[in-house]
Design a protein around this motif. Structure first.
Motif, PDB file in Angstrom:
ATOM      1  N   SER A 214       0.813  -1.213   0.000  1.00  0.00           N
ATOM      2  CA  SER A 214       0.000   0.000   0.000  1.00  0.00           C
ATOM      3  C   SER A 214       0.842   1.257   0.000  1.00  0.00           C
ATOM      4  CB  SER A 214      -0.895  -0.015   1.242  1.00  0.00           C
ATOM      5  OG  SER A 214      -1.524   1.229   1.423  1.00  0.00           O
ATOM      6  N   ALA A 215       0.385   2.247  -0.747  1.00  0.00           N
ATOM      7  CA  ALA A 215       1.039   3.561  -0.751  1.00  0.00           C
ATOM      8  C   ALA A 215       0.678   4.363   0.502  1.00  0.00           C
ATOM      9  CB  ALA A 215       0.648   4.335  -2.003  1.00  0.00           C
ATOM     10  N   PHE A 216      -0.242   3.845   1.307  1.00  0.00           N
ATOM     11  CA  PHE A 216      -0.619   4.535   2.545  1.00  0.00           C
ATOM     12  C   PHE A 216       0.409   4.372   3.660  1.00  0.00           C
ATOM     13  CE2 PHE A 216      -4.762   4.383   0.441  1.00  0.00           C
ATOM     14  CZ  PHE A 216      -5.267   5.648   0.719  1.00  0.00           C
ATOM     15  N   TYR A 217       1.481   3.616   3.422  1.00  0.00           N
ATOM     16  CA  TYR A 217       2.520   3.449   4.462  1.00  0.00           C
ATOM     17  C   TYR A 217       3.588   4.542   4.406  1.00  0.00           C
ATOM     18  CZ  TYR A 217       0.750  -1.411   4.313  1.00  0.00           C
ATOM     19  OH  TYR A 217      -0.045  -2.538   4.296  1.00  0.00           O
ATOM     20  N   ALA A 258      -2.006 -18.465  14.421  1.00  0.00           N
ATOM     21  CA  ALA A 258      -2.157 -17.043  14.764  1.00  0.00           C
ATOM     22  C   ALA A 258      -3.330 -16.895  15.731  1.00  0.00           C
ATOM     23  CB  ALA A 258      -2.404 -16.217  13.503  1.00  0.00           C
ATOM     24  N   ASP A 259      -3.148 -16.066  16.760  1.00  0.00           N
ATOM     25  CA  ASP A 259      -4.201 -15.867  17.762  1.00  0.00           C
ATOM     26  C   ASP A 259      -5.112 -14.704  17.382  1.00  0.00           C
ATOM     27  OD1 ASP A 259      -3.278 -17.751  20.038  1.00  0.00           O
ATOM     28  OD2 ASP A 259      -1.466 -16.710  19.385  1.00  0.00           O
ATOM     29  N   VAL A 260      -4.535 -13.686  16.768  1.00  0.00           N
ATOM     30  CA  VAL A 260      -5.291 -12.517  16.320  1.00  0.00           C
ATOM     31  C   VAL A 260      -4.934 -12.287  14.855  1.00  0.00           C
ATOM     32  CG1 VAL A 260      -5.716 -10.039  16.677  1.00  0.00           C
ATOM     33  CG2 VAL A 260      -5.147 -11.500  18.637  1.00  0.00           C
ATOM     34  N   LEU A 261      -5.941 -11.965  14.036  1.00  0.00           N
ATOM     35  CA  LEU A 261      -5.728 -11.803  12.600  1.00  0.00           C
ATOM     36  C   LEU A 261      -5.848 -10.336  12.243  1.00  0.00           C
ATOM     37  CD1 LEU A 261      -8.065 -14.765  11.569  1.00  0.00           C
ATOM     38  CD2 LEU A 261      -5.549 -14.800  11.769  1.00  0.00           C
ATOM     39  N   MET A 262      -4.794  -9.797  11.653  1.00  0.00           N
ATOM     40  CA  MET A 262      -4.821  -8.373  11.337  1.00  0.00           C
ATOM     41  C   MET A 262      -4.948  -8.101   9.836  1.00  0.00           C
ATOM     42  SD  MET A 262      -2.130  -5.340  11.723  1.00  0.00           S
ATOM     43  CE  MET A 262      -1.357  -5.828  13.246  1.00  0.00           C
ATOM     44  N   ILE A 263      -5.720  -7.070   9.530  1.00  0.00           N
ATOM     45  CA  ILE A 263      -5.849  -6.577   8.161  1.00  0.00           C
ATOM     46  C   ILE A 263      -5.191  -5.195   8.133  1.00  0.00           C
ATOM     47  CG2 ILE A 263      -7.463  -6.128   6.256  1.00  0.00           C
ATOM     48  CD1 ILE A 263      -7.883  -8.839   7.854  1.00  0.00           C
ATOM     49  N   LYS A 264      -4.470  -4.905   7.065  1.00  0.00           N
ATOM     50  CA  LYS A 264      -3.742  -3.639   7.003  1.00  0.00           C
ATOM     51  C   LYS A 264      -3.545  -3.222   5.549  1.00  0.00           C
ATOM     52  CE  LYS A 264       0.768  -1.888   8.064  1.00  0.00           C
ATOM     53  NZ  LYS A 264       2.099  -2.178   8.512  1.00  0.00           N
ATOM     54  N   PRO A 265      -3.801  -1.960   5.214  1.00  0.00           N
ATOM     55  CA  PRO A 265      -4.424  -0.866   5.979  1.00  0.00           C
ATOM     56  C   PRO A 265      -5.884  -1.165   6.345  1.00  0.00           C
ATOM     57  CG  PRO A 265      -3.315  -0.043   3.998  1.00  0.00           C
ATOM     58  CD  PRO A 265      -3.385  -1.528   3.871  1.00  0.00           C
ATOM     59  N   ALA A 266      -6.536  -0.173   6.983  1.00  0.00           N
ATOM     60  CA  ALA A 266      -7.902  -0.385   7.454  1.00  0.00           C
ATOM     61  C   ALA A 266      -8.943   0.234   6.516  1.00  0.00           C
ATOM     62  CB  ALA A 266      -8.061   0.174   8.868  1.00  0.00           C
ATOM     63  N   SER A 290      -0.406   4.915   8.816  1.00  0.00           N
ATOM     64  CA  SER A 290       0.135   6.275   8.852  1.00  0.00           C
ATOM     65  C   SER A 290      -0.485   7.200   7.797  1.00  0.00           C
ATOM     66  CB  SER A 290       1.651   6.231   8.691  1.00  0.00           C
ATOM     67  OG  SER A 290       2.009   5.573   7.488  1.00  0.00           O
ATOM     68  N   GLY A 291      -0.695   6.695   6.582  1.00  0.00           N
ATOM     69  CA  GLY A 291      -1.269   7.532   5.532  1.00  0.00           C
ATOM     70  C   GLY A 291      -2.713   7.908   5.823  1.00  0.00           C
ATOM     71  N   GLU A 292      -3.446   7.003   6.468  1.00  0.00           N
ATOM     72  CA  GLU A 292      -4.831   7.294   6.840  1.00  0.00           C
ATOM     73  C   GLU A 292      -4.872   8.393   7.893  1.00  0.00           C
ATOM     74  OE1 GLU A 292      -7.207   3.633   7.600  1.00  0.00           O
ATOM     75  OE2 GLU A 292      -5.411   2.564   7.005  1.00  0.00           O
ATOM     76  N   TYR A 293      -3.845   8.424   8.730  1.00  0.00           N
ATOM     77  CA  TYR A 293      -3.723   9.445   9.764  1.00  0.00           C
ATOM     78  C   TYR A 293      -3.283  10.767   9.139  1.00  0.00           C
ATOM     79  CZ  TYR A 293      -1.734  11.550  14.079  1.00  0.00           C
ATOM     80  OH  TYR A 293      -1.424  12.362  15.137  1.00  0.00           O
TER      81      TYR A 293
END
Ligand code: PBG
Length: 342
Positions: A214-217, A258-266, A290-293
């Protein structure tokens, strides 16, 4: 006129709370913290207003600031004092994340999650040691020096060995949860195996299971000094065009423990968050990156958006889509606002 159905009945002030479908609590949020071994004072991160890189000596104070807002968990990112092709400072016992984690866990009640990746530690900025790309056309012959980089890619299996070491060194330093973000095949199984072998079977893994290229990083890569020196990450991070592939990726991580599954970006990937929520019964995390912020801050600075309002709406939307926990640079501001509203 048949107006039997008047949805507005439930939008009156005194009943809105009763019928609200989504709630957001400070305890749903994880605040990223940047610890920098190259400085002895706090350095503001220009593209992420309100955030700083802090020296190891200030990591405890920084985490205390987070805890005061009601946020209970932090994600620690490290900027090492030196880099090399293998990223060896990533698993050093006296490495930046290890040193900060030791202090934070000794002196605060924060729940400490550590980012396990190599891109901040390698001098080329990729998420693992490099190898010559195997799938390239061999008839190309020996590439001349300047396009040599174009034929290099991250060596998956060599990276797994490094990730083992990093994860164990973080657990040894007291990390409560390990979060591998490198998108290497088999990374969760490798880390689970290493943690269990060394007596850390109680330490959960939150996998960056579907992480997109993602370019949002962008702002993060400035903040953590982890931009690749050549090429991009599309050989290991996912193509933004793919949704079915995310299911496959996430399933592999779930199978590997995996105990928790993460999606990124949101925000640009809420369809994926919703789909993973439906398909799995694990806790689902989303990383409001960071880009979303930065984009909301930039618009607010111009007076085009009301920052508090768009920040809150963003996080509520991420929860509504199905995330149980949210990593966000807005954690402190939004937690303060939630406590003030109460
Ligand atoms: C990699 C990592 C990245 C982010 C978190 N972990 C950057 C990348 O993959 O290039 C990005 C987070 C953000 O943009 O907020 N260790």
């Amino acid at each position: 006129m048949d107006l039997t159905h008047r949805p507005r009945r439930l939008r009156q002030d005194r009943v809105r709370g009763l019928v609200s479908e989504t709630s957001l609590e400070p305890s749903d949020l994880i605040a990223p913290v940047f610890v920098d071994a190259t400085t002895d004072e706090r350095i503001p991160i220009e593209s992420m207003p309100g955030h700083e890189r802090v020296p190891v000596d200030e990591s405890v104070d920084r985490v205390r600031e987070v805890l005061e807002t009601g946020v209970e968990a932090v994600m620690i990112f490290g900027i090492p004092e030196s880099k090399d092709p293998e990223g060896t400072r990533a698993w050093a016992e006296d490495g930046v994340v290890q040193a900060a984690t030791r202090r934070i866990t000794a002196e605060t009640d924060a729940y400490v999650i550590t980012d396990v990746c190599l891109c901040e530690y390698t001098d080329h900025g990729h998420c693992g040691p490099l190898e010559e790309e195997l799938s390239g056309d061999d008839e190309r012959g020996t590439p001349c020096d300047h396009d040599r980089d174009a034929t290099m890619t991250v060596d998956n299996d060599a990276t797994l060995e490094s990730l083992d070491r990093i994860a164990v060194s973080h657990a040894e330093a007291g990390a409560d949860m390990i979060a591998p973000s490198g998108m290497m095949d088999g990374m969760v199984a490798a880390i689970r195996g290493a943690l269990d072998r060394d007596g850390y079977e109680h330490v959960p893994i939150m996998s960056y299971a579907a992480k997109y290229e993602s370019a949002f990083y962008g702002p993060f890569r400035d903040a953590a000094d982890g931009a690749p020196s050549f090429g991009d990450r599309r050989h290991y991070q996912m193509d933004p065009a793919n949704a079915r592939e995310a299911l496959r990726e996430v399933r592999l991580d779930a199978e590997q423990g995996a105990d928790v599954l993460m999606i990124k970006p949101a925000l640009p990937y809420l369809d994926i968050v919703a789909e993973i929520r439906r398909e799995f019964d694990h806790p689902v995390a989303a990383y409001n990156v960071s880009g979303e912020y930065a984009m909301l801050h930039a618009a607010a600075e111009k007076g085009w958006l009301e920052l508090d309002e768009v920040a809150l709406e963003s996080l509520v939307s991420i929860k509504r889509a199905g995330a149980d926990l949210i990593l966000t640079y807005f954690a402190e501001e939004v937690a303060n606002r939630l406590s003030a509203d109460r």
